[in-house]
Every structure is written in structure tokens, then in C-alpha cells.
Design a protein around this motif. Structure first.
Motif, mmCIF file in Angstrom:
data_model
loop_
_atom_site.group_PDB
_atom_site.id
_atom_site.type_symbol
_atom_site.label_atom_id
_atom_site.label_comp_id
_atom_site.label_asym_id
_atom_site.label_seq_id
_atom_site.Cartn_x
_atom_site.Cartn_y
_atom_site.Cartn_z
ATOM 1 N N ARG A 103 -7.990 7.943 -0.213
ATOM 2 C CA ARG A 103 -8.075 6.520 -0.569
ATOM 3 C C ARG A 103 -9.120 5.848 0.300
ATOM 4 O O ARG A 103 -9.388 6.277 1.418
ATOM 5 C CB ARG A 103 -6.721 5.843 -0.378
ATOM 6 C CG ARG A 103 -5.636 6.342 -1.305
ATOM 7 C CD ARG A 103 -4.281 5.780 -0.903
ATOM 8 N NE ARG A 103 -4.321 4.315 -0.840
ATOM 9 C CZ ARG A 103 -3.670 3.590 0.066
ATOM 10 N NH1 ARG A 103 -2.963 4.191 1.013
ATOM 11 N NH2 ARG A 103 -3.752 2.283 0.047
ATOM 12 N N SER A 104 -9.715 4.776 -0.208
ATOM 13 C CA SER A 104 -10.742 4.062 0.544
ATOM 14 C C SER A 104 -10.396 2.577 0.610
ATOM 15 O O SER A 104 -9.420 2.125 0.010
ATOM 16 C CB SER A 104 -12.114 4.247 -0.127
ATOM 17 O OG SER A 104 -12.084 3.790 -1.469
ATOM 18 N N GLY A 105 -11.217 1.815 1.358
ATOM 19 C CA GLY A 105 -11.008 0.379 1.458
ATOM 20 C C GLY A 105 -10.147 -0.012 2.641
ATOM 21 O O GLY A 105 -9.439 0.822 3.212
ATOM 22 N N PRO A 106 -10.171 -1.284 3.019
ATOM 23 C CA PRO A 106 -9.436 -1.743 4.209
ATOM 24 C C PRO A 106 -7.928 -1.577 4.087
ATOM 25 O O PRO A 106 -7.248 -1.349 5.092
ATOM 26 C CB PRO A 106 -9.827 -3.220 4.323
ATOM 27 C CG PRO A 106 -10.309 -3.614 2.959
ATOM 28 C CD PRO A 106 -10.933 -2.384 2.383
ATOM 29 N N LEU A 107 -7.384 -1.652 2.881
ATOM 30 C CA LEU A 107 -5.936 -1.538 2.730
ATOM 31 C C LEU A 107 -5.432 -0.127 3.007
ATOM 32 O O LEU A 107 -4.234 0.078 3.227
ATOM 33 C CB LEU A 107 -5.519 -1.977 1.317
ATOM 34 C CG LEU A 107 -5.694 -3.473 1.015
ATOM 35 C CD1 LEU A 107 -5.355 -3.765 -0.439
ATOM 36 C CD2 LEU A 107 -4.822 -4.321 1.944
ATOM 37 N N ALA A 108 -6.335 0.856 3.001
ATOM 38 C CA ALA A 108 -5.944 2.239 3.310
ATOM 39 C C ALA A 108 -6.028 2.524 4.811
ATOM 40 O O ALA A 108 -5.615 3.587 5.270
ATOM 41 C CB ALA A 108 -6.825 3.221 2.554
ATOM 42 N N ALA A 109 -6.575 1.574 5.588
ATOM 43 C CA ALA A 109 -6.846 1.798 7.005
ATOM 44 C C ALA A 109 -5.563 1.816 7.841
ATOM 45 O O ALA A 109 -4.584 1.129 7.529
ATOM 46 C CB ALA A 109 -7.777 0.715 7.536
#
Length: 362
Positions: A118-124
């Protein structure tokens, strides 16, 4: 390090920002999409306000094709004492910066060997890099102060620093990261038009092999476009093994006993070489691979069941080294495979059974 500027608030940039912010560093967030920076800030990764002056370290976390331009812009603006990128390829961006005639004493390349499908800030997550290698590729002129800032970043993210030449890094990741992504996608592609009766038989093996095939194709096109030669070299070797294995399997269909024997030897050869290669893969925290024993537990699909089994294992005083979950096709149940130290397996099995869990042979 007291202040940092993270340019690019995707998975890697936001995860690094979360780790730094959680350890007292003032982090400023910047992204070509302001909404992404605001999302990262809302997650506690820092502030999307611009820094008032020069920060200690600027971390560029943008796609490989844009790394050199983003670094050059920040360096020309004097945004930081040191500059670092986290792109998954290193040779190309370094040569681009050199061609621009920039002073590279405040720059160091880097690549944290960690990620998700998964990518993007919510996956961080703040612990994304914990225990994982973080490659540093200093140039011939990288200042010692900048190297120290990079090492501090790695320490704050609880990763393990590895210093490499940029081109050696690119050859290495072609083998251990970029080629596996393509091979995983190729295997998963066989499922696209497979009969439903076959897909319903999918077990943990196919899930393991195809997990990273769920990754964003656009992101991987950018990565592979920046490292095509080394990846093609590795795939060429894989293709040769595939050709030999296909011939060996065809020989197993022969009525000639000698051909069948040769076919079996060919298949065995690739399987044994696979065993030998797998044995070299580091285990937990980069240590030599450990031989764990599996305790398999039947688990229902009710909310909270996973948390309960982990709590029960904790009460037994057993550390779970790894875990896998295999769902039963068409049923609201699954098999949780708990990997533990072999010496701890009997105690864990006895404790879980005494608490009502049903154990299975994995």
C-alpha cells in the motif's frame, strides 16, 4: 537533529516523519499535493507549515524520476544543513545532480529497505523501518557532518545503517527487490483468467508469492524505469532457469526412463539451489535465519480473536517471532500459524490448549 523538512508525504516520507516527530524532532511537511501534507500532519507526522529558517536535514521522498529536481530546488534555496533522498535507486539521481554542477558536499543518497504493497500517508507507520537495513550511498565529497545527520536519522527510525556504492546498491536491489516484484506480478497474472474452482483453492503459498503483486503499478513503473538494466540482467538469469525447468518437466512426461531421470534431476537441481539461496536470507533484525517451530491454532472470524490469542500467548511468557493467517475457503474461520522458538513451542501449545484453543497440525 532538532528540525527536519520532509519533501514528499507518501508512505516512506510520512513514516520517517512519524518516527522523527515521535522522538522530539520538529518536522515540516511539504508535498506537491497540499492535501497529502495535511493528511500526514493530521496523523501526527509534523506540521504542513513552512519552516521559518534553515532546518537541520531535508529528506526528499519523491519518485526516482523527480528526486534530482526536488533536491536541486531545495539545495539552491538553502533549505537545510544536509540533504538526503530515500529513492529506491541511487546511481541515476546522483549522476543527475553531478551533471547539474551542484555542490554535493551537503548531500547523501539513501534507501530504507522497507515498504508495503500500500502507498500514501495513510499507510505510514512510525515503526516501518525498525530493524530493517537503511542503505547510505555517500558521494566522494559528502561532508562528515551530513553523514552523521544521516546516521542519526537511521538511528531515530531504529533501522540498521549499511554503507554502499550507489551503483552496487542498484545492482543489489535489482536482485532482492525489483525482480521479486515483477516475478510476483507474473505469477499473480496467471490468476486473472483462471477458473473460479482453481482460485478457490488458493492457500498460503500463493498468498505469500503474490502479496507484493498488489502494489501500485504506476509507482513501480517509475522505479523500474530508473533501474532497467540491472533488473533485465537478473531476469535473464531467471528466464534461463525457467527454460531449463520447463525442459526438465517435459522430460518427466517421457516414456523413456533415462529422460525421466534427467528431468527429475533438473527439477531437483533448481529446488536445491532455491534451498541454498533461501538459507542466505537474513532473519529477524538482519541476523542469520532462525529455525522456528510452528504452533497452528484454529481461529474463528469473530472480532477480537487475534488480540485474544496474542494475549494468551503473552500470558504463557512466549514471544511470537512471526505469524501467518490462512483463511479457510468458504468458512468463517482460519488457521493462525504462530512461529516461535522451538524450545517454547511445547509450553505454548499446552497453555493455548488449556485456555480452550483448538490446535492443528500446520
Amino acid at each position: 537533529m532538532r528540525t527536519a523538512l520532509v519533501i514528499g508525504t507518501g508512505l516512506i516520507g510520512t513514516s520517517a516523519a512519524l518516527a522523527l516527530a515521535g522522538r522530539g524532532v520538529t518536522v515540516h511537511l511539504r508535498d506537491h499535493d497540499p492535501a497529502s501534507a495535511r493528511t500526514a500532519a493530521a496523523l501526527g507526522a509534523g506540521t504542513d507549515a513552512e519552516p521559518e529558517g534553515r532546518v537541520d536535514l531535508a529528506i526528499v521522498a519523491v519518485p526516482p524520476a523527480h528526486v534530482a529536481a526536488a533536491l536541486a530546488e531545495a539545495m539552491r534555496a538553502g533549505a537545510a544543513r544536509g540533504y538526503l533522498d530515500v529513492a529506491s535507486v541511487k546511481g541515476g539521481p546522483q549522476r543527475e545532480l553531478e551533471a547539474m554542477g551542484l555542490d554535493l558536499t551537503p548531500y547523501i543518497g539513501s534507501h530504507p529497505m522497507s515498504g508495503k504493497e500500500r502507498s500514501g500517508p495513510l499507510a505510514a507507520t512510525a515503526d516501518l523501518f525498525e530493524g530493517r537495513p537503511w542503505v547510505l550511498t555517500p558521494t566522494r565529497t559528502t561532508d562528515t557532518e551530513v553523514l552523521n545527520l544521516a546516521l542519526e536519522l537511521v538511528a531515530l527510525c531504529r533501522a540498521v545503517p549499511v554503507v554502499m556504492d550507489a551503483d552496487a546498491h542498484d545492482r543489489a536491489v535489482a536482485l532482492v527487490s525489483h525482480t521479486p516484484q515483477l516475478v510476483s506480478s507474473m505469477v499473480a497474472a496467471r490468476l486473472e483468467e483462471a477458473e473460479e474452482s482453481a482460485v478457490r483453492l488458493c492457500g498460503q503459498g500463493i498468498r505469500d508469492v503474490t502479496r507484493i503483486a498488489a502494489s501500485d503499478p504506476r509507482m513501480w513503473i517509475e522505479i523500474l524505469s530508473a533501474n532497467p538494466g540491472p533488473v533485465a540482467d537478473v531476469l535473464s538469469g531467471v528466464a534461463a532457469d525457467l527454460d531449463e525447468t520447463v525442459r526438465a518437466l517435459r522430460s518427466l512426461q517421457s516414456e523413456d526412463e533415462e529422460k525421466r531421470r534427467d528431468g527429475a534431476e533438473g527439477v531437483e537441481d533448481v529446488l536445491r539451489r532455491g534451498n541454498a539461496g533461501r538459507a542466505r536470507v537474513p532473519g529477524k533484525h538482519g541476523a542469520a535465519p532462525a529455525a522456528y517451530e510452528t504452533v497452528a491454532v484454529l481461529i474463528s472470524d469473530r472480532p477480537g480473536e487475534l488480540a485474544r490469542i496474542f494475549a494468551d500467548a503473552g500470558r504463557a511468557g512466549v514471544n511470537i517471532e512471526d505469524v501467518r493467517i490462512e483463511h479457510a475457503t468458504g468458512q468463517q474461520a482460519g488457521l493462525v500459524q504462530l512461529m516461535v522458538d522451538p524450545q517454547a513451542a511445547p509450553a505454548l501449545s499446552h497453555s493455548l490448549q488449556s485456555q480452550g484453543w483448538s490446535l492443528r497440525t500446520p
